[in-house]
Design a protein around this motif. Structure first.
Motif, PDB file in Angstrom:
ATOM      1  N   THR A 163       5.259  -3.559   6.789  1.00 21.09           N
ATOM      2  CA  THR A 163       4.966  -4.861   7.389  1.00 21.09           C
ATOM      3  C   THR A 163       5.746  -5.037   8.690  1.00 21.09           C
ATOM      4  O   THR A 163       5.226  -5.562   9.679  1.00 21.09           O
ATOM      5  CB  THR A 163       5.312  -5.990   6.407  1.00 21.09           C
ATOM      6  OG1 THR A 163       4.538  -5.822   5.209  1.00 21.09           O
ATOM      7  CG2 THR A 163       5.010  -7.350   7.014  1.00 21.09           C
ATOM      8  N   TRP A 222      -1.912  -3.913  -3.586  1.00 22.42           N
ATOM      9  CA  TRP A 222      -0.654  -4.359  -2.990  1.00 22.42           C
ATOM     10  C   TRP A 222      -0.065  -5.502  -3.825  1.00 22.42           C
ATOM     11  O   TRP A 222      -0.789  -6.350  -4.332  1.00 22.42           O
ATOM     12  CB  TRP A 222      -0.893  -4.847  -1.566  1.00 22.42           C
ATOM     13  CG  TRP A 222      -1.249  -3.740  -0.625  1.00 22.42           C
ATOM     14  CD1 TRP A 222      -2.477  -3.201  -0.438  1.00 22.42           C
ATOM     15  CD2 TRP A 222      -0.361  -3.025   0.226  1.00 22.42           C
ATOM     16  NE1 TRP A 222      -2.421  -2.189   0.485  1.00 22.42           N
ATOM     17  CE2 TRP A 222      -1.134  -2.061   0.913  1.00 22.42           C
ATOM     18  CE3 TRP A 222       1.000  -3.094   0.480  1.00 22.42           C
ATOM     19  CZ2 TRP A 222      -0.583  -1.186   1.833  1.00 22.42           C
ATOM     20  CZ3 TRP A 222       1.561  -2.225   1.400  1.00 22.42           C
ATOM     21  CH2 TRP A 222       0.771  -1.279   2.060  1.00 22.42           C
ATOM     22  N   PRO A 223       1.269  -5.523  -3.977  1.00 16.81           N
ATOM     23  CA  PRO A 223       1.884  -6.619  -4.740  1.00 16.81           C
ATOM     24  C   PRO A 223       1.599  -7.982  -4.138  1.00 16.81           C
ATOM     25  O   PRO A 223       1.444  -8.960  -4.861  1.00 16.81           O
ATOM     26  CB  PRO A 223       3.382  -6.286  -4.682  1.00 16.81           C
ATOM     27  CG  PRO A 223       3.454  -4.837  -4.340  1.00 16.81           C
ATOM     28  CD  PRO A 223       2.257  -4.544  -3.511  1.00 16.81           C
ATOM     29  N   GLU A 224       1.551  -8.065  -2.819  1.00 14.28           N
ATOM     30  CA  GLU A 224       1.260  -9.320  -2.136  1.00 14.28           C
ATOM     31  C   GLU A 224       0.156  -9.079  -1.121  1.00 14.28           C
ATOM     32  O   GLU A 224      -0.002  -7.970  -0.600  1.00 14.28           O
ATOM     33  CB  GLU A 224       2.518  -9.852  -1.432  1.00 14.28           C
ATOM     34  CG  GLU A 224       3.675 -10.175  -2.377  1.00 14.28           C
ATOM     35  CD  GLU A 224       4.891 -10.647  -1.609  1.00 14.28           C
ATOM     36  OE1 GLU A 224       4.804 -10.753  -0.372  1.00 14.28           O
ATOM     37  OE2 GLU A 224       5.924 -10.902  -2.252  1.00 14.28           O
ATOM     38  N   GLU A 225      -0.595 -10.094  -0.840  1.00 13.71           N
ATOM     39  CA  GLU A 225      -1.697  -9.943   0.116  1.00 13.71           C
ATOM     40  C   GLU A 225      -1.140  -9.828   1.530  1.00 13.71           C
ATOM     41  O   GLU A 225      -0.452 -10.723   2.012  1.00 13.71           O
ATOM     42  CB  GLU A 225      -2.644 -11.141   0.030  1.00 13.71           C
ATOM     43  CG  GLU A 225      -3.827 -11.017   0.962  1.00 13.71           C
ATOM     44  CD  GLU A 225      -4.839 -12.125   0.750  1.00 13.71           C
ATOM     45  OE1 GLU A 225      -5.603 -12.411   1.682  1.00 13.71           O
ATOM     46  OE2 GLU A 225      -4.854 -12.720  -0.340  1.00 13.71           O
ATOM     47  N   ALA A 233      -1.283 -13.464 -10.403  1.00 11.94           N
ATOM     48  CA  ALA A 233      -0.751 -12.818  -9.199  1.00 11.94           C
ATOM     49  C   ALA A 233      -1.883 -12.185  -8.409  1.00 11.94           C
ATOM     50  O   ALA A 233      -2.735 -11.491  -8.972  1.00 11.94           O
ATOM     51  CB  ALA A 233       0.275 -11.753  -9.593  1.00 11.94           C
ATOM     52  N   GLN A 234      -1.917 -12.451  -7.113  1.00 16.43           N
ATOM     53  CA  GLN A 234      -2.967 -11.906  -6.261  1.00 16.43           C
ATOM     54  C   GLN A 234      -2.762 -10.408  -6.054  1.00 16.43           C
ATOM     55  O   GLN A 234      -1.642  -9.927  -6.002  1.00 16.43           O
ATOM     56  CB  GLN A 234      -2.980 -12.623  -4.909  1.00 16.43           C
ATOM     57  CG  GLN A 234      -3.379 -14.084  -5.008  1.00 16.43           C
ATOM     58  CD  GLN A 234      -3.478 -14.727  -3.648  1.00 16.43           C
ATOM     59  OE1 GLN A 234      -3.062 -14.143  -2.651  1.00 16.43           O
ATOM     60  NE2 GLN A 234      -4.020 -15.930  -3.603  1.00 16.43           N
ATOM     61  N   ASP A 235      -3.874  -9.709  -5.979  1.00 17.11           N
ATOM     62  CA  ASP A 235      -3.814  -8.254  -5.807  1.00 17.11           C
ATOM     63  C   ASP A 235      -4.794  -7.867  -4.711  1.00 17.11           C
ATOM     64  O   ASP A 235      -6.000  -8.069  -4.848  1.00 17.11           O
ATOM     65  CB  ASP A 235      -4.174  -7.560  -7.120  1.00 17.11           C
ATOM     66  CG  ASP A 235      -4.119  -6.051  -6.989  1.00 17.11           C
ATOM     67  OD1 ASP A 235      -3.403  -5.574  -6.102  1.00 17.11           O
ATOM     68  OD2 ASP A 235      -4.796  -5.365  -7.775  1.00 17.11           O
ATOM     69  N   GLN A 247       6.303  -1.538   1.345  1.00 18.82           N
ATOM     70  CA  GLN A 247       5.527  -2.581   2.012  1.00 18.82           C
ATOM     71  C   GLN A 247       6.373  -3.360   3.015  1.00 18.82           C
ATOM     72  O   GLN A 247       5.884  -3.755   4.073  1.00 18.82           O
ATOM     73  CB  GLN A 247       4.916  -3.534   0.991  1.00 18.82           C
ATOM     74  CG  GLN A 247       3.981  -4.553   1.633  1.00 18.82           C
ATOM     75  CD  GLN A 247       3.340  -5.470   0.616  1.00 18.82           C
ATOM     76  OE1 GLN A 247       3.628  -5.386  -0.564  1.00 18.82           O
ATOM     77  NE2 GLN A 247       2.477  -6.351   1.081  1.00 18.82           N
ATOM     78  N   GLU A 248       7.650  -3.562   2.725  1.00 20.24           N
ATOM     79  CA  GLU A 248       8.501  -4.327   3.645  1.00 20.24           C
ATOM     80  C   GLU A 248       8.636  -3.601   4.978  1.00 20.24           C
ATOM     81  O   GLU A 248       8.475  -4.203   6.042  1.00 20.24           O
ATOM     82  CB  GLU A 248       9.872  -4.561   3.014  1.00 20.24           C
ATOM     83  CG  GLU A 248      10.809  -5.376   3.899  1.00 20.24           C
ATOM     84  CD  GLU A 248      12.170  -5.593   3.252  1.00 20.24           C
ATOM     85  OE1 GLU A 248      13.082  -6.060   3.958  1.00 20.24           O
ATOM     86  OE2 GLU A 248      12.307  -5.284   2.048  1.00 20.24           O
TER      87      GLU A 248
END
Length: 463
Positions: free
Chosen positions: A186, A140-143, A134-136, A182-183
């Motif tokens: 964003t 952050w959970p997602e890039e 999983a990218q970090d 984050q939602e």
């Protein structure tokens, strides 16, 4: 010259002896004795001391520099040559700057090497069929992408390593709690760059109240109100209602100031500050009297301080800025913190010619240590604030007050059992010295509820 004198003296003695012999003066039978050796040696030493003193004086006043002989491995320090010393210092400083530049370059190379290594390992994992990790992106959970990524990622300094920053990168300010939303963040950062911002003041306020503060900056322009009217000049603006065209009313339930004023006379509804827009009503009478109730008057508070020493201050949760207006009439400059909770509080404060500051209760006060003469807070610091949050806020108030400054705690609400068990120990831990302390029972809902208001004037000690 001294030697010549001695020779002349000796010759005179011989002539006297010869004259004495001729005149029969030597009838006693004693012959002339030569000078003793000890006397000659003493005179010779005196002569050498005089010569040496003259030589040293000529040498020193001729302008020659004196230097110390030190080992070749040590730097030479010239006692009377400041130019050489300055040259050595400049050389040391240049060497240190070069070392810092090399360190920044090595850091950049390490960062590039790490990215290359991660890329190689990722490709090797793909060849062997490994599942991608999983990218970090900085936690952050997602890039993130687009404007959000630009707003939260570090940016390299154009001139490299900065001594002031202590790094070669600039990290934008972003609240820690923003990672939990984050939602929403964003959505807040989704807009057309260099264009008009969306009408999302409500979203921004909700993020701030959740602790996502400070919010990242945006590259868009908020929409200005149509037919904007110039504000009224001071001092008339302090107690005048502004024009409705100074506000973009889209985010609010009311669409004009008349609606906000009518809230004071309505029975229903739950509002953060129900009657504070009615400048002709109760708001006009606030802080003018020091009667038997729980509050103090501004004039009595100012009289408790040496004349002229209360000059600048802060009102925490000041609503529409009436406390700051009263202080302005007394030549005291007060900044008002307020939030636009379903009403344009910040614009209203600004229309009165006062300074609004939009921050929440959990944010560190944007002032340096020991700078404010007075801090006031009414109906904000209450038992609805968690105890730990309250204590942090009180210590921050103590921090920004100068020694001898005062904290005016106005209408602090709590239950009777909480007062001595919880809040008095907190005030003691902070370290304020009480000047005035006035608890009063709140009886409008009945004495059995054991509700209390506390107003206090607390001083930051001088030492």
């Amino acid at each position: 010259m001294h030697g010549t004198k001695h020779r002349i003296t000796a010759t005179s003695s011989q002539q006297q002896q010869q004259v004495g012999a001729a005149m029969g003066g030597g009838s006693d039978g004693h012959a002339h004795r030569p000078p003793r050796p000890a006397l000659r040696h003493a005179k010779l030493k005196m002569l050498l001391v005089v010569i040496a003193t003259n030589l040293v004086s000529v040498y020193l006043f001729s302008g020659a520099s004196l230097s110390l002989t030190v080992p070749a491995s040590a730097p030479r320090i010239h006692l009377w040559d400041s130019t050489a010393l300055l040259r050595d210092l400049n050389a040391s400083r240049d060497t240190l700057s070069l070392a810092r530049a090399e360190l920044a370059f090595l850091r950049a190379q390490c960062g590039t090497s790490s990215l290359l290594l991660e890329s190689v390992l990722s490709k090797l994992g793909a060849v062997h069929g490994d599942a991608p990790a999983a990218q970090d992106f900085n936690g952050w959970p997602e890039e993130p992408a687009g404007e959000l990524r630009l707003a939260i990622e570090p940016h390299r300094l154009p001139l490299g390593y900065s001594v002031n920053f202590g790094t070669d990168e600039l990290f934008p300010g972003l609240g820690f709690a923003c990672r939990n939303f984050q939602e929403e963040l964003t959505r807040y950062m989704t807009y057309n760059a260099s264009a008009e911002c969306p009408d999302d003041e409500g979203l921004a306020l909700q993020l701030m109240l959740k602790g996502c503060e400070p919010l990242p900056r945006r590259r868009c322009r908020p929409r200005s109100p149509a037919r904007y009217a110039e504000p009224m000049p001071l001092p008339g603006s302090l107690w005048s209602m502004p024009d409705d065209t100074t506000v973009n009313w889209t985010p609010y339930t009311c669409k004009n100031y008349t609606c906000l004023v009518d809230r004071a006379r309505s029975r229903g509804g739950s509002y953060d500050c129900k009657d504070c827009f009615d400048l002709a009503g109760k708001e006009r009478r606030r802080w003018l009297t020091d009667n038997g109730g729980p509050g103090f008057s501004i004039d009595n508070v100012l009289r408790s301080r040496p004349p002229g020493t209360v000059r600048i201050g802060l009102d925490i949760g000041g609503g529409t800025g009436t406390f700051a207006a009263r202080m302005r009439e007394r030549n005291v400059t007060v900044v008002t913190t307020t939030l636009d909770l379903d009403a344009p509080f910040n614009r209203f404060v600004a229309s009165r010619g006062l300074v609004p500051l939009q921050i929440s209760l959990v944010q560190r006060l944007p002032f340096a240590d020991d700078v404010l003469d007075i801090v006031h807070s009414m109906h904000v610091l209450t038992n609805s604030v968690p105890d730990d949050v309250l204590e942090f806020a009180l210590f921050d108030i103590y921090r920004v007050l100068r020694p001898g400054g005062v904290f005016w705690l106005d209408h602090f609400f709590c239950l009777g059992r909480q007062l001595n068990a919880t809040y008095v120990p907190i005030f003691r831990r902070v370290g304020f010295r009480p000047l005035r302390w006035k608890p009063s029972p709140k009886l409008d809902l009945g004495p059995e509820r054991n509700e209390w208001y506390v107003s206090a004037l607390l001083e930051k000690p001088m030492t």
